[in-house]
Write an enzyme that holds these catalytic residues in place. Structure first.
Site, PDB file in Angstrom:
ATOM      1  N   GLU A  43      -4.699  65.966  63.406  1.00  0.00           N
ATOM      2  CA  GLU A  43      -5.315  66.086  64.053  1.00  0.00           C
ATOM      3  C   GLU A  43      -6.355  67.011  64.631  1.00  0.00           C
ATOM      4  OE1 GLU A  43      -2.999  62.161  66.583  1.00  0.00           O
ATOM      5  OE2 GLU A  43      -2.657  64.093  67.137  1.00  0.00           O
ATOM      6  N   PRO A  44      -6.599  67.867  63.612  1.00  0.00           N
ATOM      7  CA  PRO A  44      -7.143  68.614  64.251  1.00  0.00           C
ATOM      8  C   PRO A  44      -8.902  69.038  65.096  1.00  0.00           C
ATOM      9  CG  PRO A  44      -8.367  68.462  62.257  1.00  0.00           C
ATOM     10  CD  PRO A  44      -7.260  67.441  62.384  1.00  0.00           C
TER      11      PRO A  44
ATOM     12  N   ARG B 107     -12.501  77.731  79.857  1.00  0.00           N
ATOM     13  CA  ARG B 107     -11.256  78.459  79.384  1.00  0.00           C
ATOM     14  C   ARG B 107     -10.160  79.972  79.617  1.00  0.00           C
ATOM     15  NH1 ARG B 107      -9.832  79.752  74.168  1.00  0.00           N
ATOM     16  NH2 ARG B 107      -8.178  77.571  74.074  1.00  0.00           N
TER      17      ARG B 107
ATOM     18  N   CYS C  55     -18.570  79.996  92.933  1.00  0.00           N
ATOM     19  CA  CYS C  55     -18.641  80.394  93.959  1.00  0.00           C
ATOM     20  C   CYS C  55     -17.344  80.699  94.152  1.00  0.00           C
ATOM     21  CB  CYS C  55     -19.438  79.652  95.641  1.00  0.00           C
ATOM     22  SG  CYS C  55     -20.707  80.135  95.283  1.00  0.00           S
TER      23      CYS C  55
ATOM     24  N   TYR D 226     -13.545  72.877  73.625  1.00  0.00           N
ATOM     25  CA  TYR D 226     -13.237  72.735  74.656  1.00  0.00           C
ATOM     26  C   TYR D 226     -14.432  73.900  75.794  1.00  0.00           C
ATOM     27  CZ  TYR D 226      -9.308  70.656  72.153  1.00  0.00           C
ATOM     28  OH  TYR D 226      -8.259  70.297  72.136  1.00  0.00           O
TER      29      TYR D 226
HETATM   30  N1  LLP Z   1      -3.699  65.840  68.894  1.00  0.00           N
HETATM   31  C1  LLP Z   1      -3.868  65.535  70.142  1.00  0.00           C
HETATM   32  C2  LLP Z   1      -3.232  63.912  70.060  1.00  0.00           C
HETATM   33  C3  LLP Z   1      -4.107  65.901  71.130  1.00  0.00           C
HETATM   34  O1  LLP Z   1      -3.231  66.251  72.622  1.00  0.00           O
HETATM   35  C4  LLP Z   1      -4.516  67.517  70.887  1.00  0.00           C
HETATM   36  C5  LLP Z   1      -5.089  68.320  72.133  1.00  0.00           C
HETATM   37  C6  LLP Z   1      -5.559  67.243  69.935  1.00  0.00           C
HETATM   38  C7  LLP Z   1      -4.948  66.751  69.080  1.00  0.00           C
HETATM   39  C8  LLP Z   1      -6.572  68.421  69.059  1.00  0.00           C
HETATM   40  O2  LLP Z   1      -5.832  69.927  69.541  1.00  0.00           O
HETATM   41  P1  LLP Z   1      -6.828  71.182  68.948  1.00  0.00           P
HETATM   42  O3  LLP Z   1      -6.194  71.066  67.457  1.00  0.00           O
HETATM   43  O4  LLP Z   1      -8.368  70.901  69.131  1.00  0.00           O
HETATM   44  O5  LLP Z   1      -6.172  72.010  69.256  1.00  0.00           O
HETATM   45  N2  LLP Z   1      -8.175  72.258  76.492  1.00  0.00           N
HETATM   46  C9  LLP Z   1      -7.276  73.083  76.219  1.00  0.00           C
HETATM   47  C10 LLP Z   1      -6.034  72.732  74.848  1.00  0.00           C
HETATM   48  C11 LLP Z   1      -5.535  71.484  75.084  1.00  0.00           C
HETATM   49  C12 LLP Z   1      -5.476  70.537  73.697  1.00  0.00           C
HETATM   50  C13 LLP Z   1      -5.243  69.312  74.678  1.00  0.00           C
HETATM   51  N3  LLP Z   1      -5.355  68.120  73.168  1.00  0.00           N
HETATM   52  C14 LLP Z   1      -7.747  74.344  75.487  1.00  0.00           C
HETATM   53  O6  LLP Z   1      -8.957  74.515  75.498  1.00  0.00           O
HETATM   54  O7  LLP Z   1      -7.661  75.042  75.183  1.00  0.00           O
END
Ligand code: LLP
Length: 433
Positions: free
Chosen positions: A277-278, A316, A359, A388
């Site tokens: 799940e990238p 972020r 603000c 994000y």
């Molecule tokens: N699978 C599941 C179950 C997840 O909860 C997430 C991310 C992903 C896959 C994808 O993760 P990735 O490959 O994008 O790292 N907003 C935060 C990251 C929160 C991630 C939430 N879940 C940030 O900006 O770093």
């Protein structure tokens, strides 16, 4: 590797100068590179090719339909976490059998929607949720598939507390002991077939090593269940693979794959399906946020570079203390950045606080950042903003969300228009009529 490069001291996205895009659509604006999105997707797929995995792009990282469509056309599945994301996956033309649905709080309406769309797997987060999805599937006369989310109790020391999930004390999934009981209780349900496992240990994870520990535990559980007559047909190892926010700071796709693939060879050969799940590895470095400097202001010893975007469009840095590379788009050849790094090793830089218009003191993009000379009206780019960024953008301070632009070679397409002030109040109801 991405397609945001400096040529003669000017930033280009593929073959389009960033300054031309800013001129055309205004600032702030998110700009994505089609070539980078496709390159990341294909490189990840190729690295894991021995497992022939189902790649489910995590919609939450960057959810614009044009981007989802690009990936769906490549055969990519989708990782969704809400009814809204189920609808996005469908609208993008994704193969719904390659959709995994995670999230601890799925509502009845969302579950019905997802069952109706024939999604591949529900990632199951709790006993009550299992019972609810099973009951809804039964009522609809359908059979759904469930992947039990397990917490292997591993964590990466560099993952921020707000985004680590693989530990025992988390709202996500169940620990391994509880997983054994889970299969005993629900392993034979005819309407929600519990035939898969799901892991997601947090994000970003800056080393393959936590995956190795987590996958090893999952494989041991799969073997154990097999001896008890329960066959696990799919293992979803989640997302969280780090993106190179700083040049060379993250493992390559190949090094994640080199560590993980050997652990799953037997499972694959036995007919098992591996799911990934990238999100950010595909989207983060495929996008920048362009912003125009509004004012320069000295505050005590600090030099503030005040921009037309901030935490409302890129939260972020504020939320996770995340470091994102920020640099002028037209710094000239003398200040063309050789890499994206905390220390640039250049003369003539000055420490700046790059802040937004919101603000709140916490509204910043970069603190104590060495930058070349910057003047009012200059254009800056926030790198690594594809994931994000827009998907977490808000209307705080009644600010419209920026447009999104997709660049393909020397052409670009507006894939979301800039919001208007009317958009901002469109859903509100004036009780006085
Ligand atoms: N699978 C599941 C179950 C997840 O909860 C997430 C991310 C992903 C896959 C994808 O993760 P990735 O490959 O994008 O790292 N907003 C935060 C990251 C929160 C991630 C939430 N879940 C940030 O900006 O770093």
């Amino acid at each position: 590797m991405d397609h945001f490069t400096y040529r003669d001291g000017r930033l280009f996205c593929e073959d389009v100068p960033a300054a031309d895009l800013a001129q055309a659509v205004g600032t702030p604006a998110f700009v994505y590179s089609k070539a980078t999105l496709l390159h990341h997707y294909r490189a990840l797929r190729d690295a894991f090719a021995p497992l022939d995995p189902v790649l489910c792009y995590s919609i939450k990282s960057c959810s614009n339909l044009a981007i989802l469509r690009l990936l769906a056309d490549e055969g990519c599945g989708m990782d969704v976490v809400s009814g809204g994301e189920v609808c996005r996956a469908r609208a993008a033309g994704a193969d719904m059998r390659k959709v995994v649905y995670a999230g601890v709080g799925k509502t009845d309406a969302e579950i019905e929607l997802a069952i109706g769309e024939g999604i591949g797997w529900f990632n199951i987060e709790s006993e009550q949720e299992f019972e609810n999805i099973a009951a809804i599937a039964k009522r609809l006369g359908r059979t759904a598939h469930g992947a039990l989310r397990i917490n292997p109790d591993v964590a990466d020391a560099r993952t921020h507390a707000k985004t680590t999930t693989g530990k025992k004390e988390t709202k996500f999934g169940v620990d391994i002991e509880r997983a054994r009981r889970f299969f005993k209780a629900y392993g034979k349900d005819p309407h929600l077939r519990l035939d898969a496992l799901h892991l997601h240990i947090g994000s970003p994870i800056y080393s393959p090593e936590p995956y190795v520990r987590a996958v090893t535990k999952a494989v041991a559980l799969i073997d154990e269940l097999k001896h008890e007559g329960i066959t696990i047909t799919a293992l979803d190892i989640g997302g969280g693979y780090a993106a190179d926010y700083e040049t060379g700071a993250s493992p390559s796709f190949q090094s994640y794959a080199d560590a993980i693939v050997p652990l799953l060879g037997d499972f694959k050969r036995g007919g098992g399906t591996v799911i990934l799940e990238p999100g950010r590895t595909i989207a983060a470095n495929a996008g920048v946020l362009l912003t125009r400097v509004q004012y320069i202001k000295q505050g005590g010893t600090k030099k503030f570079v005040i921009c037309d975007t901030g935490m409302h469009h890129m939260i972020r840095p504020t939320l996770y203390d995340a470091w994102q590379f920020v640099w002028p788009c037209e710094p000239g050849p003398a200040f063309a950045p050789p890499r994206r790094a905390k220390e640039m090793g250049m003369d003539g830089l000055a420490l700046c606080e790059v802040v937004g218009p919101i603000c709140e003191t916490g509204d910043y993009l970069a603190l104590d950042r060495p930058l070349p000379p910057i003047a009012r009206g200059d254009l800056l780019a926030v790198f690594g903003a594809g994931a994000y960024g827009m998907s977490m953008a808000s209307h705080y301070n009644t600010m419209p969300k920026p447009p999104e632009v997709l660049v393909d070679g020397d052409r670009y397409t507006l894939i979301r228009r800039r919001e208007t002030y009317d958009d901002l109040v469109a859903a509100e109801i004036d009780p006085t009529g």
